[in-house]
Write a protein that holds these residues in place. Sequence first.
Motif, PDB file in Angstrom:
ATOM      1  N   LEU A  38     -14.411 -24.076  27.860  1.00 50.04           N
ATOM      2  CA  LEU A  38     -12.968 -24.150  28.090  1.00 50.04           C
ATOM      3  C   LEU A  38     -12.504 -23.075  29.071  1.00 50.04           C
ATOM      4  O   LEU A  38     -11.620 -23.313  29.896  1.00 50.04           O
ATOM      5  CB  LEU A  38     -12.212 -24.006  26.763  1.00 50.04           C
ATOM      6  CG  LEU A  38     -12.427 -25.127  25.738  1.00 50.04           C
ATOM      7  CD1 LEU A  38     -11.678 -24.817  24.447  1.00 50.04           C
ATOM      8  CD2 LEU A  38     -11.979 -26.475  26.291  1.00 50.04           C
ATOM      9  N   SER A  39     -13.104 -21.911  28.987  1.00 54.83           N
ATOM     10  CA  SER A  39     -12.687 -20.825  29.881  1.00 54.83           C
ATOM     11  C   SER A  39     -13.029 -21.117  31.332  1.00 54.83           C
ATOM     12  O   SER A  39     -12.389 -20.602  32.244  1.00 54.83           O
ATOM     13  CB  SER A  39     -13.351 -19.511  29.456  1.00 54.83           C
ATOM     14  OG  SER A  39     -14.752 -19.569  29.702  1.00 54.83           O
ATOM     15  N   SER A 127     -16.299 -10.599  33.294  1.00 56.54           N
ATOM     16  CA  SER A 127     -15.865 -10.253  34.645  1.00 56.54           C
ATOM     17  C   SER A 127     -14.670 -11.092  35.065  1.00 56.54           C
ATOM     18  O   SER A 127     -13.713 -10.587  35.663  1.00 56.54           O
ATOM     19  CB  SER A 127     -17.016 -10.451  35.642  1.00 56.54           C
ATOM     20  OG  SER A 127     -18.097  -9.602  35.350  1.00 56.54           O
ATOM     21  N   ALA A 128     -14.709 -12.409  34.758  1.00 58.20           N
ATOM     22  CA  ALA A 128     -13.593 -13.295  35.098  1.00 58.20           C
ATOM     23  C   ALA A 128     -12.339 -12.903  34.326  1.00 58.20           C
ATOM     24  O   ALA A 128     -11.220 -12.925  34.861  1.00 58.20           O
ATOM     25  CB  ALA A 128     -13.960 -14.745  34.807  1.00 58.20           C
ATOM     26  N   ALA A 150     -16.326  -2.111  28.537  1.00 50.16           N
ATOM     27  CA  ALA A 150     -15.649  -1.852  27.254  1.00 50.16           C
ATOM     28  C   ALA A 150     -15.477  -3.143  26.455  1.00 50.16           C
ATOM     29  O   ALA A 150     -15.681  -3.161  25.235  1.00 50.16           O
ATOM     30  CB  ALA A 150     -14.292  -1.199  27.508  1.00 50.16           C
ATOM     31  N   PHE A 151     -15.144  -4.232  27.129  1.00 48.81           N
ATOM     32  CA  PHE A 151     -14.983  -5.514  26.440  1.00 48.81           C
ATOM     33  C   PHE A 151     -16.314  -6.017  25.886  1.00 48.81           C
ATOM     34  O   PHE A 151     -16.365  -6.585  24.788  1.00 48.81           O
ATOM     35  CB  PHE A 151     -14.359  -6.556  27.369  1.00 48.81           C
ATOM     36  CG  PHE A 151     -12.867  -6.458  27.476  1.00 48.81           C
ATOM     37  CD1 PHE A 151     -12.072  -6.491  26.345  1.00 48.81           C
ATOM     38  CD2 PHE A 151     -12.254  -6.328  28.711  1.00 48.81           C
ATOM     39  CE1 PHE A 151     -10.690  -6.398  26.431  1.00 48.81           C
ATOM     40  CE2 PHE A 151     -10.874  -6.231  28.814  1.00 48.81           C
ATOM     41  CZ  PHE A 151     -10.087  -6.266  27.674  1.00 48.81           C
ATOM     42  N   VAL A 152     -17.402  -5.841  26.633  1.00 43.77           N
ATOM     43  CA  VAL A 152     -18.720  -6.281  26.152  1.00 43.77           C
ATOM     44  C   VAL A 152     -19.093  -5.519  24.882  1.00 43.77           C
ATOM     45  O   VAL A 152     -19.592  -6.105  23.913  1.00 43.77           O
ATOM     46  CB  VAL A 152     -19.804  -6.088  27.233  1.00 43.77           C
ATOM     47  CG1 VAL A 152     -21.191  -6.345  26.648  1.00 43.77           C
ATOM     48  CG2 VAL A 152     -19.564  -7.029  28.407  1.00 43.77           C
ATOM     49  N   ILE A 153     -18.855  -4.221  24.872  1.00 39.65           N
ATOM     50  CA  ILE A 153     -19.153  -3.411  23.679  1.00 39.65           C
ATOM     51  C   ILE A 153     -18.331  -3.901  22.487  1.00 39.65           C
ATOM     52  O   ILE A 153     -18.840  -4.033  21.367  1.00 39.65           O
ATOM     53  CB  ILE A 153     -18.884  -1.923  23.963  1.00 39.65           C
ATOM     54  CG1 ILE A 153     -19.875  -1.401  25.016  1.00 39.65           C
ATOM     55  CG2 ILE A 153     -18.983  -1.099  22.687  1.00 39.65           C
ATOM     56  CD1 ILE A 153     -19.581   0.004  25.497  1.00 39.65           C
ATOM     57  N   PHE A 154     -17.064  -4.195  22.732  1.00 38.51           N
ATOM     58  CA  PHE A 154     -16.188  -4.671  21.656  1.00 38.51           C
ATOM     59  C   PHE A 154     -16.705  -5.998  21.083  1.00 38.51           C
ATOM     60  O   PHE A 154     -16.791  -6.167  19.858  1.00 38.51           O
ATOM     61  CB  PHE A 154     -14.762  -4.842  22.189  1.00 38.51           C
ATOM     62  CG  PHE A 154     -13.851  -5.568  21.233  1.00 38.51           C
ATOM     63  CD1 PHE A 154     -13.374  -4.949  20.091  1.00 38.51           C
ATOM     64  CD2 PHE A 154     -13.481  -6.887  21.483  1.00 38.51           C
ATOM     65  CE1 PHE A 154     -12.537  -5.623  19.207  1.00 38.51           C
ATOM     66  CE2 PHE A 154     -12.647  -7.568  20.605  1.00 38.51           C
ATOM     67  CZ  PHE A 154     -12.174  -6.927  19.463  1.00 38.51           C
ATOM     68  N   LEU A 310     -11.267 -15.800  28.734  1.00 37.23           N
ATOM     69  CA  LEU A 310     -12.368 -15.520  29.672  1.00 37.23           C
ATOM     70  C   LEU A 310     -13.262 -14.416  29.122  1.00 37.23           C
ATOM     71  O   LEU A 310     -14.491 -14.477  29.230  1.00 37.23           O
ATOM     72  CB  LEU A 310     -11.798 -15.131  31.033  1.00 37.23           C
ATOM     73  CG  LEU A 310     -11.264 -16.290  31.879  1.00 37.23           C
ATOM     74  CD1 LEU A 310     -10.483 -15.762  33.075  1.00 37.23           C
ATOM     75  CD2 LEU A 310     -12.397 -17.193  32.346  1.00 37.23           C
ATOM     76  N   ILE A 311     -12.641 -13.425  28.533  1.00 38.45           N
ATOM     77  CA  ILE A 311     -13.421 -12.336  27.946  1.00 38.45           C
ATOM     78  C   ILE A 311     -14.148 -12.809  26.694  1.00 38.45           C
ATOM     79  O   ILE A 311     -15.352 -12.596  26.524  1.00 38.45           O
ATOM     80  CB  ILE A 311     -12.511 -11.143  27.634  1.00 38.45           C
ATOM     81  CG1 ILE A 311     -11.997 -10.527  28.942  1.00 38.45           C
ATOM     82  CG2 ILE A 311     -13.248 -10.095  26.808  1.00 38.45           C
ATOM     83  CD1 ILE A 311     -10.857  -9.555  28.749  1.00 38.45           C
ATOM     84  N   LEU A 312     -13.410 -13.496  25.819  1.00 39.31           N
ATOM     85  CA  LEU A 312     -13.991 -13.914  24.549  1.00 39.31           C
ATOM     86  C   LEU A 312     -14.909 -15.118  24.692  1.00 39.31           C
ATOM     87  O   LEU A 312     -15.628 -15.464  23.748  1.00 39.31           O
ATOM     88  CB  LEU A 312     -12.879 -14.207  23.544  1.00 39.31           C
ATOM     89  CG  LEU A 312     -11.964 -13.011  23.227  1.00 39.31           C
ATOM     90  CD1 LEU A 312     -10.908 -13.399  22.217  1.00 39.31           C
ATOM     91  CD2 LEU A 312     -12.781 -11.823  22.727  1.00 39.31           C
ATOM     92  N   ALA A 313     -14.895 -15.785  25.869  1.00 39.35           N
ATOM     93  CA  ALA A 313     -15.850 -16.863  26.118  1.00 39.35           C
ATOM     94  C   ALA A 313     -17.274 -16.333  26.055  1.00 39.35           C
ATOM     95  O   ALA A 313     -18.227 -17.087  25.825  1.00 39.35           O
ATOM     96  CB  ALA A 313     -15.592 -17.498  27.483  1.00 39.35           C
ATOM     97  N   ALA A 314     -17.402 -15.035  26.260  1.00 41.32           N
ATOM     98  CA  ALA A 314     -18.719 -14.416  26.123  1.00 41.32           C
ATOM     99  C   ALA A 314     -19.299 -14.658  24.746  1.00 41.32           C
ATOM    100  O   ALA A 314     -20.518 -14.620  24.556  1.00 41.32           O
ATOM    101  CB  ALA A 314     -18.611 -12.911  26.391  1.00 41.32           C
ATOM    102  N   ASN A 315     -18.424 -14.929  23.778  1.00 40.53           N
ATOM    103  CA  ASN A 315     -18.903 -15.125  22.413  1.00 40.53           C
ATOM    104  C   ASN A 315     -19.791 -16.356  22.283  1.00 40.53           C
ATOM    105  O   ASN A 315     -20.619 -16.438  21.387  1.00 40.53           O
ATOM    106  CB  ASN A 315     -17.722 -15.236  21.447  1.00 40.53           C
ATOM    107  CG  ASN A 315     -18.125 -14.892  20.043  1.00 40.53           C
ATOM    108  OD1 ASN A 315     -18.399 -13.737  19.750  1.00 40.53           O
ATOM    109  ND2 ASN A 315     -18.214 -15.888  19.182  1.00 40.53           N
ATOM    110  N   THR A 316     -19.622 -17.336  23.177  1.00 40.11           N
ATOM    111  CA  THR A 316     -20.530 -18.485  23.181  1.00 40.11           C
ATOM    112  C   THR A 316     -21.959 -18.014  23.391  1.00 40.11           C
ATOM    113  O   THR A 316     -22.891 -18.484  22.738  1.00 40.11           O
ATOM    114  CB  THR A 316     -20.135 -19.483  24.289  1.00 40.11           C
ATOM    115  OG1 THR A 316     -18.830 -19.991  24.000  1.00 40.11           O
ATOM    116  CG2 THR A 316     -21.111 -20.636  24.344  1.00 40.11           C
ATOM    117  N   GLY A 317     -22.139 -17.078  24.309  1.00 39.34           N
ATOM    118  CA  GLY A 317     -23.476 -16.518  24.527  1.00 39.34           C
ATOM    119  C   GLY A 317     -23.993 -15.810  23.297  1.00 39.34           C
ATOM    120  O   GLY A 317     -25.160 -15.943  22.926  1.00 39.34           O
TER     121      GLY A 317
END
Length: 608
Positions: A38-39, A127-128, A150-154, A310-317
């Motif tokens: 979705l992101s 990054s996006a 910082a967002f990745v660590i969170f 976009l930041i929390l889309a990382a959670n799919t990974g």
Amino acid sequence: MFASIKRFLIGRPLKSNELGEQKLNKLKALAILSSDALSSVAYGPEQILLVLMTVGAVAFWYSIPIAVGVLILLTALILSYRQIIFAYPHGGGAYVVSKQNLGIYPGLIAGGSLLVDYILTVAVSVSAGTDAITSAFPALHDHTVLIAVAFVIFITLLNLRGVTESASVLAYPVYLFVLALFILIGAGLYNIISGSGPSGVHAPLGTPVAGVGLFLLLRAFASGSSALTGVEAISNAIPNFEDPAPKNAAKTLTAMGLLLGLLFSGIVFLAYYYGITPRPEVTVVSEIAEATFGRNFMYYFIQGTTALILILAANTGYSAFPLLAVNLAQDKFIPRMFTVRGDRLGYSNGIIILGVLSILLIIVFKGQTEHLIPLYAVGVFIPFTLSQTGMMMKWKREKPEGWALKLTINSAGALISLLVTIMFFLTKFTQVWTVLVFLPLIILLFHRIRKHYEAVGDQLRLTTCEPALTIEGNVMILPVAGITHVVENSLNYVKSLAPHQIIAVHIPFDRENEAEFQEKWKAWQPDVRLVTLHSPYRSIIQPLTKFIDTVQRKAGESNYQVTVVIPQFIPKKGWHNILHNQSSLLIRAHLLYRRNVIVTTVPYHLKK
């Protein structure tokens, strides 16, 4: 102290029988497993326009038929992955499908591509999202990398707390983003219908444009297909769903496809109608929102929710990478540590490794999303192609009821995915050539790891390993630095074992200390043989090793086992260790790699 910090960050440990409580319902699964797909609405349409912009703004009308092509591919992928979910209900996705239907090498290519792709998912998404924040607040643009890290660590810490807890937190931003974009698309369409929106700034559909050829259109189609990354994540994460897992996963996948198709179509159409031209430091969604609402609350609401997803889309990974790693680890292609569940019943090793590698990528690429997206997209379209092809082979081989239709769906998906993959290599070779380097290296690494595990298994198996040596007795070597309670404690332990012989070894650095120590030892332990090894170069390990070799050769002739007993005192507080030279640790670390030498540590705990 460390334990307290760990409990504060990730929570109390969960019992193994609480695993069932960590399963996801459809609403939470849609949020955390669809956030990547979705992101991509936030940057997929922009990638189409960036290619068309090389000809001119007049060519932007081609984004409409290109978007139709992307939707056709999305439909084929959704239908195909629904079949994969029911055919392989234990997860594994493209890796399992390719391995079982095409062979081990295609499986490893798919698995390796997806592992790298999930790392890129985190890096690209964060990054996006950071780009969306800096678009709204340009003053933060110089701090892009720091914000992204910082967002990745969170997100890493959030996932270490467990699947359900992270899903409970992440579901709200995802659904807020979907709501925000539907409001944006609805308001934009209303403005167009009512005539209050921008007009006359776009070329009519069908306008002839010089310089537009099939190659350019295919290139734009391939770039727009980056919006489909993340479609495969649900098929990898079936074990995370509540029962019946396959049915719930299939419904979630369908819902994701519908949402993605509607949002992607709406953004592409508004970008075309408004005549949006991509700019380096402002995203297309930001331009559409500003043209629709101006710089008011709704604009910042859309930018905020876009940045969040976009930041929390990382959670799919974070959801899919650990489960794929489990499948590869169970097949012995990556370290077994990836199969171990952490305190919160998640595969914490996979989560931590993913976070670390993503941070490295962000730092290396300086948080520049446009440099990562082509590599990210081609990394997922390779598994797309292989999984579709694998399902084709499965239907041709098994021929279940309705197999002809299933074969047609997978054939269409495989053909289009292959076309997109080829176009990425042809049009963006300078950005994706590294795939041709790291994939063979990853496959080679997989095989080396598996070869190691097989070799270890052969040597440990009772039916194949060498017969154990017959031991007639023990020769105990005891390195001693002085006459202390630590040495006394170790000597008492050694004597209790009734060894064949005890040899105390002292390594002085000057002759005066050597003679003095020998006299003290003779008075204290006259029954224990003392050997002094003068070390003019102040080395402990080298003379001790040579002596052990000598004893070992003589002991081996009589089937005696050589055991080195290392006295070691343990300070009351951990930080006190840095105040001591840790000679015992160095000796043990060195001797552990010597064959046929047993190393034993006898600890002596200090009380203050």
